[in-house]
Design a protein around this motif. Structure first.
Motif, PDB file in Angstrom:
ATOM      1  N   GLY A   1       0.819  -1.199   0.000  1.00  0.00           N
ATOM      2  CA  GLY A   1       0.000   0.000   0.000  1.00  0.00           C
ATOM      3  C   GLY A   1       0.859   1.256   0.000  1.00  0.00           C
ATOM      4  N   TYR A   2       0.242   2.384   0.366  1.00  0.00           N
ATOM      5  CA  TYR A   2       0.892   3.676   0.174  1.00  0.00           C
ATOM      6  C   TYR A   2       0.842   4.533   1.436  1.00  0.00           C
ATOM      7  CZ  TYR A   2       0.078   2.025  -4.540  1.00  0.00           C
ATOM      8  OH  TYR A   2       0.046   1.245  -5.660  1.00  0.00           O
ATOM      9  N   SER A   3       1.931   5.291   1.636  1.00  0.00           N
ATOM     10  CA  SER A   3       2.003   6.254   2.739  1.00  0.00           C
ATOM     11  C   SER A   3       2.632   7.530   2.192  1.00  0.00           C
ATOM     12  CB  SER A   3       2.850   5.697   3.885  1.00  0.00           C
ATOM     13  OG  SER A   3       4.228   5.688   3.544  1.00  0.00           O
ATOM     14  N   LYS A   4       2.896   8.474   3.058  1.00  0.00           N
ATOM     15  CA  LYS A   4       3.514   9.730   2.597  1.00  0.00           C
ATOM     16  C   LYS A   4       4.881   9.474   1.981  1.00  0.00           C
ATOM     17  CE  LYS A   4       5.680  11.006   7.032  1.00  0.00           C
ATOM     18  NZ  LYS A   4       5.751  12.060   8.080  1.00  0.00           N
TER      19      LYS A   4
ATOM     20  N   GLU B   1       4.453   2.841   8.348  1.00  0.00           N
ATOM     21  CA  GLU B   1       4.274   3.845   7.302  1.00  0.00           C
ATOM     22  C   GLU B   1       5.577   4.144   6.558  1.00  0.00           C
ATOM     23  OE1 GLU B   1       4.795   8.141   9.599  1.00  0.00           O
ATOM     24  OE2 GLU B   1       2.816   7.503   8.940  1.00  0.00           O
ATOM     25  N   ASN B   2       6.719   3.737   7.118  1.00  0.00           N
ATOM     26  CA  ASN B   2       8.002   3.995   6.468  1.00  0.00           C
ATOM     27  C   ASN B   2       8.364   2.949   5.407  1.00  0.00           C
ATOM     28  OD1 ASN B   2       8.101   5.725   8.865  1.00  0.00           O
ATOM     29  ND2 ASN B   2      10.240   6.050   8.324  1.00  0.00           N
ATOM     30  N   LEU B   3       7.579   1.861   5.318  1.00  0.00           N
ATOM     31  CA  LEU B   3       7.843   0.859   4.291  1.00  0.00           C
ATOM     32  C   LEU B   3       7.461   1.414   2.922  1.00  0.00           C
ATOM     33  CD1 LEU B   3       6.546  -2.440   5.941  1.00  0.00           C
ATOM     34  CD2 LEU B   3       8.632  -1.125   6.399  1.00  0.00           C
ATOM     35  N   ILE B   4       8.363   1.286   1.962  1.00  0.00           N
ATOM     36  CA  ILE B   4       8.129   1.816   0.622  1.00  0.00           C
ATOM     37  C   ILE B   4       7.680   0.721  -0.330  1.00  0.00           C
ATOM     38  CG2 ILE B   4       9.254   2.874  -1.383  1.00  0.00           C
ATOM     39  CD1 ILE B   4      10.962   4.473   0.584  1.00  0.00           C
TER      40      ILE B   4
ATOM     41  N   CYS C   1       3.697  12.808  -0.279  1.00  0.00           N
ATOM     42  CA  CYS C   1       2.309  12.367  -0.468  1.00  0.00           C
ATOM     43  C   CYS C   1       1.452  12.805   0.731  1.00  0.00           C
ATOM     44  CB  CYS C   1       2.248  10.842  -0.597  1.00  0.00           C
ATOM     45  SG  CYS C   1       2.704  10.203  -2.215  1.00  0.00           S
ATOM     46  N   PRO C   2       0.330  13.462   0.498  1.00  0.00           N
ATOM     47  CA  PRO C   2      -0.533  13.898   1.594  1.00  0.00           C
ATOM     48  C   PRO C   2      -1.400  12.754   2.113  1.00  0.00           C
ATOM     49  CG  PRO C   2      -1.484  14.579  -0.480  1.00  0.00           C
ATOM     50  CD  PRO C   2      -0.177  13.904  -0.821  1.00  0.00           C
ATOM     51  N   ILE C   3      -0.749  11.703   2.617  1.00  0.00           N
ATOM     52  CA  ILE C   3      -1.462  10.506   3.061  1.00  0.00           C
ATOM     53  C   ILE C   3      -1.217  10.307   4.549  1.00  0.00           C
ATOM     54  CG2 ILE C   3      -1.678   8.004   2.817  1.00  0.00           C
ATOM     55  CD1 ILE C   3      -0.638   8.289  -0.044  1.00  0.00           C
ATOM     56  N   PRO C   4      -2.273  10.336   5.370  1.00  0.00           N
ATOM     57  CA  PRO C   4      -2.086  10.041   6.803  1.00  0.00           C
ATOM     58  C   PRO C   4      -1.990   8.532   7.029  1.00  0.00           C
ATOM     59  CG  PRO C   4      -4.384  10.545   6.349  1.00  0.00           C
ATOM     60  CD  PRO C   4      -3.648  10.703   5.045  1.00  0.00           C
ATOM     61  N   GLY C   5      -0.940   8.078   7.684  1.00  0.00           N
ATOM     62  CA  GLY C   5      -0.789   6.644   7.924  1.00  0.00           C
ATOM     63  C   GLY C   5      -0.510   5.904   6.632  1.00  0.00           C
ATOM     64  N   ARG C   6      -1.333   4.888   6.327  1.00  0.00           N
ATOM     65  CA  ARG C   6      -1.141   4.078   5.118  1.00  0.00           C
ATOM     66  C   ARG C   6      -2.495   3.687   4.556  1.00  0.00           C
ATOM     67  NH1 ARG C   6       2.916   1.153   2.666  1.00  0.00           N
ATOM     68  NH2 ARG C   6       4.389   1.964   4.176  1.00  0.00           N
ATOM     69  N   ILE C   7      -2.624   3.729   3.235  1.00  0.00           N
ATOM     70  CA  ILE C   7      -3.874   3.333   2.582  1.00  0.00           C
ATOM     71  C   ILE C   7      -3.621   2.121   1.690  1.00  0.00           C
ATOM     72  CG2 ILE C   7      -4.845   5.654   2.658  1.00  0.00           C
ATOM     73  CD1 ILE C   7      -4.112   5.977  -0.295  1.00  0.00           C
ATOM     74  N   PHE C   8      -4.672   1.335   1.470  1.00  0.00           N
ATOM     75  CA  PHE C   8      -4.585   0.102   0.666  1.00  0.00           C
ATOM     76  C   PHE C   8      -3.464  -0.797   1.184  1.00  0.00           C
ATOM     77  CE2 PHE C   8      -5.843   3.482  -2.491  1.00  0.00           C
ATOM     78  CZ  PHE C   8      -7.196   3.202  -2.437  1.00  0.00           C
ATOM     79  N   GLY C   9      -3.244  -0.759   2.504  1.00  0.00           N
ATOM     80  CA  GLY C   9      -2.111  -1.467   3.085  1.00  0.00           C
ATOM     81  C   GLY C   9      -2.340  -2.964   3.218  1.00  0.00           C
ATOM     82  N   SER C  10      -1.284  -3.710   3.053  1.00  0.00           N
ATOM     83  CA  SER C  10      -1.273  -5.135   3.365  1.00  0.00           C
ATOM     84  C   SER C  10      -0.009  -5.424   4.145  1.00  0.00           C
ATOM     85  CB  SER C  10      -1.345  -5.982   2.094  1.00  0.00           C
ATOM     86  OG  SER C  10      -0.307  -5.644   1.207  1.00  0.00           O
TER      87      SER C  10
END
Length: 260
Positions: free
Chosen positions: A61-64, A226-229, A72-81
């Motif tokens: 998934g995606y984070s800032k 959230e730091n995982l790319i 990226c204006p993303i709080p936390g992580r979205i579409f995360g697995s």
């Protein structure tokens, strides 16, 4: 006048093409795959200096941090697995904002310890099976010109050897690791991984700055989710030289090599 207008129109079309290409490349890099070049030997012999790969950014998934400069204006992580133990992961260092690549060893809640160079996870030994030696030439490597570390000191141009083992993690994932010498990180206390964080180690165990050393003294420590790319799945290209243009230094046997 007509020729001038056509020339200006041609310039504008070129500018538009470049802008569109940059936007498409930016979207591709942000959402799908990010190029990553291996600058150091901390993941030998899984990854070598000069390996070039694409990081799968869809895996977790995606984070800032999915955008360049963490914009990226993303709080936390979205579409995360959730990542899996044994994954080779690119992540953003929690303090210095540098991208690192290491192997995921500890999941949230795990207890991690190293005793005499052997990894234990929740009290279970990650069994190491001897697999001979890893041999490379003792010479400057890559554009930076780093010298490899060897079990026994050797001269320029000689064989630089390290002991090689196959380590099997709890759950059955196996991968190669290297041992150079007895080091301070061969014996650690017990690390309990906090919720929402992960514990990483390099496969070149005596030549890796990783979670065994805290951030306060220059290490990596625990890495927030959230730091995982993304996950590194395959080496696309590899060059042992100081430049990609040195064709004679290309490692053809590593092209499209799966990362295990």
């Amino acid at each position: 006048m007509a020729a001038k207008a056509e020339k200006e129109e041609g310039i504008m079309e070129t500018v538009k093409t470049v802008v569109y290409a940059l936007l498409i490349a930016g979207v591709f890099r942000t959402l799908f795959f990010q190029p990553f070049w291996i600058p150091s030997g901390s993941m030998k012999d899984t990854l070598l200096i000069g390996d070039f790969l694409f990081v799968n950014k869809m895996a977790y998934g995606y984070s800032k941090h999915s955008c360049p400069f963490s914009m990226c204006p993303i709080p936390g992580r979205i579409f995360g697995s959730e990542p899996e133990r044994g994954d080779v992961v690119v992540f953003r260092h929690p303090v210095n904002n540098t991208d690192f690549i290491k192997r995921l060893i500890g999941l949230p809640g795990d207890r991690i310890q190293v005793r005499d160079g052997v990894l234990f996870i929740n009290g279970e030994e990650a069994v190491q099976t001897p697999a001979g030696t890893f041999t490379e030439t003792f010479e400057k490597q890559g554009p930076v010109g780093n010298m490899p570390r060897c079990t026994t000191p050797v001269g320029i141009g000689a064989d630089c050897e390290k002991d090689k083992f196959i380590e099997t993690l709890p759950g059955g994932v196996s991968h190669s690791i290297l041992n150079i010498t007895n080091s301070a990180t061969d014996n650690t206390g017990v690390f309990t991984v906090p919720e929402g964080h992960y514990f990483f180690m390099g496969d070149n165990r005596d030549n890796s700055t990783d979670s065994r050393v805290s951030q306060q003294v220059g290490g990596v420590g625990f890495v927030p989710y959230e730091n995982l790319i993304g996950r590194a799945d395959r080496v696309m290209f590899s060059s042992a030289g100081r430049s990609l243009f040195y064709v004679w230094t290309w490692r053809g046997d590593r092209f499209f090599k799966r990362i295990e």
